[in-house]
Write a protein that holds these residues in place. Structure first.
Motif, PDB file in Angstrom:
ATOM      1  N   ASP A  36       0.825  -1.211   0.000  1.00 19.77           N
ATOM      2  CA  ASP A  36       0.000   0.000   0.000  1.00 19.77           C
ATOM      3  C   ASP A  36       0.862   1.266   0.000  1.00 19.77           C
ATOM      4  OD1 ASP A  36      -2.269   1.551   0.135  1.00 19.77           O
ATOM      5  OD2 ASP A  36      -3.078   0.593   1.916  1.00 19.77           O
ATOM      6  N   ASP A  37       0.656   2.128  -0.985  1.00 21.06           N
ATOM      7  CA  ASP A  37       1.310   3.448  -1.016  1.00 21.06           C
ATOM      8  C   ASP A  37       2.837   3.352  -0.940  1.00 21.06           C
ATOM      9  OD1 ASP A  37      -1.302   4.262  -0.922  1.00 21.06           O
ATOM     10  OD2 ASP A  37      -1.172   5.313   0.990  1.00 21.06           O
ATOM     11  N   ILE A  38       3.425   2.575  -1.818  1.00 20.74           N
ATOM     12  CA  ILE A  38       4.890   2.438  -1.825  1.00 20.74           C
ATOM     13  C   ILE A  38       5.419   2.698  -3.227  1.00 20.74           C
ATOM     14  CG2 ILE A  38       6.831   0.858  -1.502  1.00 20.74           C
ATOM     15  CD1 ILE A  38       5.264  -0.523   0.685  1.00 20.74           C
ATOM     16  N   SER A  39       6.157   3.781  -3.383  1.00 25.25           N
ATOM     17  CA  SER A  39       6.783   4.101  -4.662  1.00 25.25           C
ATOM     18  C   SER A  39       7.934   3.147  -4.934  1.00 25.25           C
ATOM     19  CB  SER A  39       7.318   5.533  -4.640  1.00 25.25           C
ATOM     20  OG  SER A  39       6.266   6.477  -4.548  1.00 25.25           O
ATOM     21  N   ALA A  40       8.245   2.988  -6.204  1.00 27.98           N
ATOM     22  CA  ALA A  40       9.383   2.153  -6.580  1.00 27.98           C
ATOM     23  C   ALA A  40      10.662   2.639  -5.902  1.00 27.98           C
ATOM     24  CB  ALA A  40       9.545   2.156  -8.100  1.00 27.98           C
ATOM     25  N   ARG A  41      10.774   3.939  -5.704  1.00 28.59           N
ATOM     26  CA  ARG A  41      12.017   4.502  -5.154  1.00 28.59           C
ATOM     27  C   ARG A  41      12.292   4.046  -3.725  1.00 28.59           C
ATOM     28  NH1 ARG A  41      11.461  10.796  -3.259  1.00 28.59           N
ATOM     29  NH2 ARG A  41       9.978  10.470  -1.564  1.00 28.59           N
ATOM     30  N   GLU A  42      11.270   3.533  -3.016  1.00 30.94           N
ATOM     31  CA  GLU A  42      11.491   3.110  -1.624  1.00 30.94           C
ATOM     32  C   GLU A  42      12.254   1.800  -1.546  1.00 30.94           C
ATOM     33  OE1 GLU A  42      10.726   5.470   0.240  1.00 30.94           O
ATOM     34  OE2 GLU A  42       9.101   6.500  -0.798  1.00 30.94           O
ATOM     35  N   LEU A  43      12.306   1.032  -2.645  1.00 30.47           N
ATOM     36  CA  LEU A  43      13.048  -0.224  -2.657  1.00 30.47           C
ATOM     37  C   LEU A  43      14.445   0.009  -3.206  1.00 30.47           C
ATOM     38  CD1 LEU A  43      10.117  -1.280  -2.282  1.00 30.47           C
ATOM     39  CD2 LEU A  43      10.785  -3.248  -3.667  1.00 30.47           C
ATOM     40  N   PRO A  44      15.482  -0.397  -2.491  1.00 29.23           N
ATOM     41  CA  PRO A  44      16.858  -0.139  -2.941  1.00 29.23           C
ATOM     42  C   PRO A  44      17.167  -0.658  -4.339  1.00 29.23           C
ATOM     43  CG  PRO A  44      16.849  -0.850  -0.652  1.00 29.23           C
ATOM     44  CD  PRO A  44      15.444  -1.011  -1.145  1.00 29.23           C
ATOM     45  N   ILE A  45      16.511  -1.748  -4.767  1.00 29.01           N
ATOM     46  CA  ILE A  45      16.832  -2.306  -6.086  1.00 29.01           C
ATOM     47  C   ILE A  45      16.565  -1.324  -7.211  1.00 29.01           C
ATOM     48  CG2 ILE A  45      16.542  -4.736  -5.497  1.00 29.01           C
ATOM     49  CD1 ILE A  45      13.720  -4.545  -6.719  1.00 29.01           C
ATOM     50  N   HIS A 276      -3.083 -10.808  -1.419  1.00 30.23           N
ATOM     51  CA  HIS A 276      -2.714 -10.231  -0.129  1.00 30.23           C
ATOM     52  C   HIS A 276      -2.544  -8.726  -0.285  1.00 30.23           C
ATOM     53  CE1 HIS A 276       0.206 -10.375   3.580  1.00 30.23           C
ATOM     54  NE2 HIS A 276      -0.819  -9.558   3.745  1.00 30.23           N
ATOM     55  N   THR A 277      -3.568  -7.999   0.066  1.00 31.64           N
ATOM     56  CA  THR A 277      -3.559  -6.538  -0.074  1.00 31.64           C
ATOM     57  C   THR A 277      -3.163  -5.915   1.265  1.00 31.64           C
ATOM     58  OG1 THR A 277      -5.947  -6.602   0.306  1.00 31.64           O
ATOM     59  CG2 THR A 277      -5.208  -6.467  -1.963  1.00 31.64           C
ATOM     60  N   SER A 278      -1.886  -5.970   1.545  1.00 33.77           N
ATOM     61  CA  SER A 278      -1.371  -5.524   2.836  1.00 33.77           C
ATOM     62  C   SER A 278      -1.568  -4.023   3.047  1.00 33.77           C
ATOM     63  CB  SER A 278       0.121  -5.848   2.927  1.00 33.77           C
ATOM     64  OG  SER A 278       0.680  -5.343   4.118  1.00 33.77           O
ATOM     65  N   HIS A 279      -1.792  -3.641   4.316  1.00 38.55           N
ATOM     66  CA  HIS A 279      -1.821  -2.217   4.660  1.00 38.55           C
ATOM     67  C   HIS A 279      -0.407  -1.638   4.775  1.00 38.55           C
ATOM     68  CE1 HIS A 279      -6.096  -2.545   5.918  1.00 38.55           C
ATOM     69  NE2 HIS A 279      -6.099  -1.253   5.707  1.00 38.55           N
ATOM     70  N   LEU A 280       0.584  -2.476   4.940  1.00 34.78           N
ATOM     71  CA  LEU A 280       1.937  -1.972   5.167  1.00 34.78           C
ATOM     72  C   LEU A 280       2.355  -1.022   4.047  1.00 34.78           C
ATOM     73  CD1 LEU A 280       3.582  -5.209   6.551  1.00 34.78           C
ATOM     74  CD2 LEU A 280       3.404  -3.004   7.761  1.00 34.78           C
ATOM     75  N   GLY A 281       2.823   0.142   4.448  1.00 31.97           N
ATOM     76  CA  GLY A 281       3.147   1.227   3.530  1.00 31.97           C
ATOM     77  C   GLY A 281       2.175   2.382   3.678  1.00 31.97           C
ATOM     78  N   HIS A 282       0.952   2.068   4.123  1.00 33.95           N
ATOM     79  CA  HIS A 282      -0.069   3.112   4.278  1.00 33.95           C
ATOM     80  C   HIS A 282       0.106   3.812   5.624  1.00 33.95           C
ATOM     81  CE1 HIS A 282      -3.927   5.154   4.319  1.00 33.95           C
ATOM     82  NE2 HIS A 282      -4.172   4.721   3.101  1.00 33.95           N
TER      83      HIS A 282
END
Length: 538
Positions: A36-45, A276-282
């Motif tokens: 939820d609400d996570i831009s690609a830029r938040e992942l180091p890869i 699995h629609t996780s809330h994590l990131g929101h």
């Protein structure tokens, strides 16, 4: 020539062929983890030199950089898409994911801008506008289906067998006796005010009515074995009630019920589809620190030693808004949410190994839109639309490994799952997504020529060379900038190549197909009259 016992040879070859066909026909399980609400830029890869600090915005401070060893590994052993797009905000993105279609068909233009049903009353439900949903496709392919986490929509018409929802349906206006972690509306002197039910105090900080989905969460089970109702509030047993409390973390509850479902289906030799629609990131109200102004509530502390994760057992004490976490909960910050997602992916991988199905499960990780306080609901450049997409599928013999410099869209997930499930979507039924399977499993070098997103009435579209954002600003995207969004603006088309201009013209011809917000905002008067059924390919 030596004498050969052909009977033995043919018997051996026959057994080998049967064994090979049996393995080939065994459908892979599918797990789709939609963060939820996570831009690609938040992942180091993704290599961005900028990410989000705890209060939102931009930072290059390594203290707030997520660490994702497991997602990194899956991305390299499987693959990840450099430029994957969703819509700019959650409701329309989830509509895109679940239908494989854009807003011109399902009419979910924005969270608070949705088309009316054919009778003119209420929102047009996705399962009515788009009967061949992702759940229906999986069911048609013979999959047992489970939906966990955030719903944000009516669930009745989707063909999910079971579910674990946080918060559950109706929890925004239902006081549950096991938890008061809830922001609710109360009338004071004829005016509506928002109160924290835990502290019984009015909320003056800008917020909205919400039921807690992280600590001491509101949880509802759907069609869980042993219950005689479709929906029941959890904890639903004396034992569960005894264990439930301040140390209960909603994302953990989701995973517990997902794993229980996986265990049952593996014993029954039935392939499963986990959505699995996780809330994590929101972001959310931090009930453990109600006066802090925290944007992202902390998670249980975890640590990675290079080989495995260790999770600290939460020890939260207190009541009425005054709590002590005894240093078992992290500080606020989306980086900690991304870290916890990585921990949960590690748990997934361990569970698959335990069940002996790690080589026959497709695992997809993606997100619904850009990070809150940075890209969420933004029509600028690709701030709101650019999300991570990782595909790990050891059973598929992927021809692609690591980073793939191609374009993909969240609408692609439904037709991809249809391909895996051997389900044929009728030609008469419009799907805007394109299956990734041909790209992933052959020598095909590209996937899509363009990708599309939307923000209310505006259109966001890009190819490999140019991008038009929701403000009608054009960008040269032939090279990737350090922060993944600061592309050069095109102000003089004579200063770019002929190929740039040709791609612009092609995108401009594409837009009118979807630009129907003003002319076809609501459902057709008669709704959908007839839909040809899905077909299972033998």
């Amino acid at each position: 020539m030596k004498n050969i016992n052909y009977k033995i040879v043919f018997t051996f070859l026959g057994c080998l062929l049967i064994s090979t066909l049996s393995r080939a026909q065994e459908k892979p399980n599918i797990i789709l983890l939609y963060a939820d609400d996570i831009s690609a830029r938040e992942l180091p890869i993704y290599g961005s030199t900028v990410w989000s600090p705890p209060k939102g915005g931009n930072t290059s401070n390594m203290q707030y950089r997520a660490e994702t060893p497991i997602l990194n590994e899956l991305a390299e052993e499987g693959c990840y898409i450099k430029t994957a797009w969703a819509a700019t905000v959650c409701g329309p993105s989830r509509a895109m994911m679940m239908t494989g279609r854009y807003a011109h068909l399902h009419k979910w233009w924005h969270n608070k801008d949705k088309g009316k049903a054919p009778n003119g009353k209420g929102v047009w439900n996705l399962y009515d506008s788009s009967p061949h949903s992702i759940a229906n496709v999986a069911k048609a392919g013979g999959y047992a289906t489970f939906w966990a986490g955030k719903t944000q929509m009516e669930i009745e018409g989707f063909q999910f067998d079971e579910g674990c929802f946080t918060p559950g349906e109706g929890s925004y206006n239902t006081a549950i006796h096991t938890t008061d972690f809830r922001l609710e509306t109360r009338k004071v002197d004829g005016q509506k005010k928002i109160f924290n039910a835990d502290t019984n105090k009015e909320i003056y900080k800008k917020s909205y009515v919400q039921s807690g989905w992280y600590w001491k969460p509101h949880v509802q089970l759907m069609n869980h074995p042993g219950t005689n109702k479709k929906l029941v509030w959890w904890p639903n047993t004396k034992e569960a009630e005894n264990d439930f409390g301040l140390n209960t973390f909603g994302p953990d509850v989701e995973l517990d019920y997902i794993f229980e479902f996986m265990e049952r289906k593996q014993k029954e030799k039935e392939p499963f589809f986990i959505y699995h629609t996780s809330h994590l990131g929101h972001d959310a109200w931090d009930f453990l620190n109600p006066n802090s102004g925290n944007k992202w509530p902390g998670t249980p502390k975890i640590s990675w030693d290079g080989n495995k994760y260790t999770r600290v057992t939460p020890n939260v004490t207190g009541d009425n808004g005054v709590y002590d976490t005894h240093e078992t909960v992290t500080e606020s910050g989306i980086h900690n949410h991304v870290n916890y997602l990585d921990y949960q992916v590690w748990q997934y991988m361990n569970k698959l190994k335990e069940l002996g199905i790690e080589n026959n499960t497709i695992f997809i990780f993606c997100a619904d839109n850009g990070t809150s306080g940075y890209g969420k609901s933004s029509p600028v450049s690709q701030k709101g639309t650019h999300v991570p997409l990782i595909i790990y599928a050891p059973s598929m013999n992927l021809t692609k490994k690591g980073m793939q410099d191609v374009l993909a869209n969240m609408s692609d997930m439904l037709p991809t799952i249809a391909d895996v499930a051997h389900v044929e979507i009728p030609d008469s039924y419009e799907i805007n997504g394109e299956s990734l399977i041909p790209f992933l499993t052959t020598d095909k070098t590209t996937h899509r020529e363009w990708i599309y997103g939307y923000h209310k009435e505006t259109q966001i579209i890009r190819g490999n060379l140019v991008l038009k954002d929701g403000n009608n600003v054009w960008y040269d995207v032939s090279e990737t900038p350090y922060d993944l969004i600061s592309f050069p603006k095109i102000k003089d088309w004579s200063q770019v190549s002929v190929a740039h201009r040709k791609e612009r013209d092609k995108l401009l011809k594409t837009i009118p197909t979807f630009n129907l917000h003003e002319t076809q905002h609501d459902a057709p008067t008669n709704g959908i009259v007839k839909i040809n059924p899905l077909k299972k390919i033998k």
